[in-house]
Design a protein around this motif. Structure first.
Motif, mmCIF file in Angstrom:
data_model
loop_
_atom_site.group_PDB
_atom_site.id
_atom_site.type_symbol
_atom_site.label_atom_id
_atom_site.label_comp_id
_atom_site.label_asym_id
_atom_site.label_seq_id
_atom_site.Cartn_x
_atom_site.Cartn_y
_atom_site.Cartn_z
ATOM 1 N N THR A 74 0.841 -1.211 0.000
ATOM 2 C CA THR A 74 0.000 0.000 0.000
ATOM 3 C C THR A 74 0.871 1.253 0.000
ATOM 4 O O THR A 74 0.543 2.237 -0.681
ATOM 5 C CB THR A 74 -0.969 0.040 1.203
ATOM 6 N N HIS A 75 1.975 1.230 0.739
ATOM 7 C CA HIS A 75 2.871 2.396 0.772
ATOM 8 C C HIS A 75 3.584 2.577 -0.564
ATOM 9 O O HIS A 75 3.750 3.714 -1.041
ATOM 10 C CB HIS A 75 3.874 2.263 1.920
ATOM 11 N N TRP A 76 4.003 1.478 -1.179
ATOM 12 C CA TRP A 76 4.640 1.559 -2.495
ATOM 13 C C TRP A 76 3.655 2.096 -3.526
ATOM 14 O O TRP A 76 3.993 2.963 -4.346
ATOM 15 C CB TRP A 76 5.166 0.188 -2.902
ATOM 16 N N LEU A 77 2.418 1.587 -3.482
ATOM 17 C CA LEU A 77 1.397 2.045 -4.426
ATOM 18 C C LEU A 77 1.069 3.531 -4.217
ATOM 19 O O LEU A 77 0.820 4.265 -5.180
ATOM 20 C CB LEU A 77 0.123 1.204 -4.279
ATOM 21 N N HIS A 78 1.084 3.953 -2.975
ATOM 22 C CA HIS A 78 0.837 5.365 -2.677
ATOM 23 C C HIS A 78 1.874 6.247 -3.363
ATOM 24 O O HIS A 78 1.544 7.314 -3.918
ATOM 25 C CB HIS A 78 0.868 5.581 -1.163
ATOM 26 N N GLU A 79 3.106 5.790 -3.376
ATOM 27 C CA GLU A 79 4.184 6.529 -4.045
ATOM 28 C C GLU A 79 3.986 6.564 -5.560
ATOM 29 O O GLU A 79 4.481 7.478 -6.234
ATOM 30 C CB GLU A 79 5.532 5.893 -3.718
ATOM 31 N N GLN A 80 3.249 5.584 -6.094
ATOM 32 C CA GLN A 80 3.004 5.501 -7.539
ATOM 33 C C GLN A 80 1.747 6.274 -7.974
ATOM 34 O O GLN A 80 1.370 6.236 -9.141
ATOM 35 C CB GLN A 80 2.869 4.035 -7.976
ATOM 36 N N GLY A 81 1.104 6.956 -7.062
ATOM 37 C CA GLY A 81 -0.076 7.752 -7.411
ATOM 38 C C GLY A 81 -1.374 6.970 -7.443
ATOM 39 O O GLY A 81 -2.338 7.382 -8.107
ATOM 40 N N ILE A 82 -1.433 5.853 -6.716
ATOM 41 C CA ILE A 82 -2.674 5.063 -6.661
ATOM 42 C C ILE A 82 -3.633 5.727 -5.675
ATOM 43 O O ILE A 82 -3.242 6.126 -4.580
ATOM 44 C CB ILE A 82 -2.381 3.595 -6.266
ATOM 45 N N GLN A 83 -4.914 5.829 -6.066
ATOM 46 C CA GLN A 83 -5.892 6.575 -5.277
ATOM 47 C C GLN A 83 -6.796 5.709 -4.410
ATOM 48 O O GLN A 83 -7.378 6.201 -3.442
ATOM 49 C CB GLN A 83 -6.744 7.444 -6.203
ATOM 50 N N LEU A 84 -6.929 4.437 -4.740
ATOM 51 C CA LEU A 84 -7.729 3.519 -3.921
ATOM 52 C C LEU A 84 -7.345 2.088 -4.244
ATOM 53 O O LEU A 84 -6.795 1.796 -5.304
ATOM 54 C CB LEU A 84 -9.232 3.747 -4.119
ATOM 55 N N ILE A 85 -7.651 1.185 -3.300
ATOM 56 C CA ILE A 85 -7.409 -0.252 -3.472
ATOM 57 C C ILE A 85 -8.702 -0.994 -3.172
ATOM 58 O O ILE A 85 -9.268 -0.849 -2.088
ATOM 59 C CB ILE A 85 -6.301 -0.760 -2.527
#
Length: 337
Positions: free
Chosen positions: A193-204
């Motif tokens: 989730t933290h890695w995805l946050h760095e990639q600009g992901i807005q929701l999971i």
């Protein structure tokens, strides 16, 4: 009042792969209900993992006593009646509900979005979904998503980071991701989730098993990205269970048994301070327009079904600058080519 229906096979433009399976088409049942010279149109999109099929839909529809319905429609009573015929079968129940809402709008000479208290000016952008695939196909699919302001990515396998990195090599648009219950290790999931946050992901969407609320709640509490319940939230009684487990819920008409219950789910979610996503299955313009009738009441929208298929039997809903545009036609606003 007259009920008619026809089976249809909706073909996908590309094989659609998620964490647990892949498919190239989706069985659909097209439903019509006529009354006083008007006809309402509905649709059941029956993805295999939900257990419905042309056969099950035909068996269910053959048991429906359309003579029990009278106008004006008591949608709550109709939902209860359909549930009394057989448990489950949410997609074919949705087809009847959608057709009745379309018919209701035509008889009242009002669009469904107005009858359901939506405001077209609040329509969110909709996402374009990319299934799990090879890097080469991922790049091709991203190019097909040109014109969309958000891309939704299917995850849940050991290639998750490679897939996101491939997309990020060709576009910087915001991303939603859907793990479809494919994550199993809590610490690895939190790190992701933290890695995805760095990639600009807005929701999971639905990272862990729907049957494991404790793990989903643990992850939601610690994730820098909103966690959305999908498989875990199907009908009205599931909304309250999502409180404290997820940031929000994904409402799909093919799971909620139609618009009447979906609207109740929206109102309940707002009461519980849960965020709302309106999602879809592989669908024609018919079911997509039904979802669009309530989409302005949501925080996020994923109603890309008609864009992913090659044999949509209806005209595409109007789409501009990443958003659908609601028309003022009575009922759903479904148009025929």
């Amino acid at each position: 009042m007259e009920l008619t229906y026809q089976p249809y096979e909706l073909q996908l433009k590309h094989a659609f792969t998620i964490a647990k399976f892949s498919r190239t088409s989706t069985p659909v049942m097209l439903v019509q209900i006529s009354h006083e010279g008007k006809t309402g149109y509905g649709e059941a999109s029956m993805v295999p993992y939900m257990g419905e099929s042309h056969q099950s839909a035909t068996e269910f529809l053959s048991k429906v006593d359309i003579g029990r319905f009278s106008y004006p429609f008591d949608f709550g009573a109709i939902v209860n009646y359909l549930d009394s015929i057989a448990p489950g079968n949410p997609a074919v129940k949705a087809a009847i509900d959608i057709a009745l809402h379309d018919l209701d709008g035509k008889l009242k000479q009002q669009p469904c979005w107005q009858l359901l208290e939506s405001k077209p000016g609040l329509m969110p952008v909709t996402s374009f979904t990319i299934g799990i695939d090879t890097p080469e196909m991922i790049v091709k699919k991203v190019k097909e998503a040109e014109g969309f302001k958000v891309i939704k990515v299917k995850l849940g396998r050991d290639t998750d980071k490679e897939l996101i990195t491939t997309i990020r090599s060709v576009t910087d648009v915001p991303l939603y991701v859907d793990a479809n219950q494919g994550w199993t290790d809590l610490q690895q999931s939190l790190d992701m989730t933290h890695w995805l946050h760095e990639q600009g992901i807005q929701l999971i969407e639905q990272p862990m098993l729907k049957t494991d609320p404790d793990s989903n709640a643990w992850l939601t509490e610690r994730s820098p990205i909103p966690i959305i319940g999908d498989e875990a939230v199907q009908r009205f009684e599931d909304v309250e269970k999502a409180k404290g487990v997820y940031t929000g819920i994904n409402i799909k008409l093919m799971k909620s048994a139609g618009l009447h219950e979906a609207k109740r789910m929206i109102d309940k979610a707002r009461e519980l301070d849960l965020k709302i996503m309106i999602g879809c299955m592989t669908e024609t313009s018919c079911a997509a327009l039904a979802g669009l009738a309530i989409a302005p009441q949501a925080d996020w929208v994923d109603l890309d079904g008609p864009f992913l298929v090659s044999n949509n039997p209806y005209v595409m809903p109007e789409f501009s600058d990443g958003k659908y545009i609601l028309n003022h036609d009575p009922g759903l606003g479904l148009r025929f080519s």
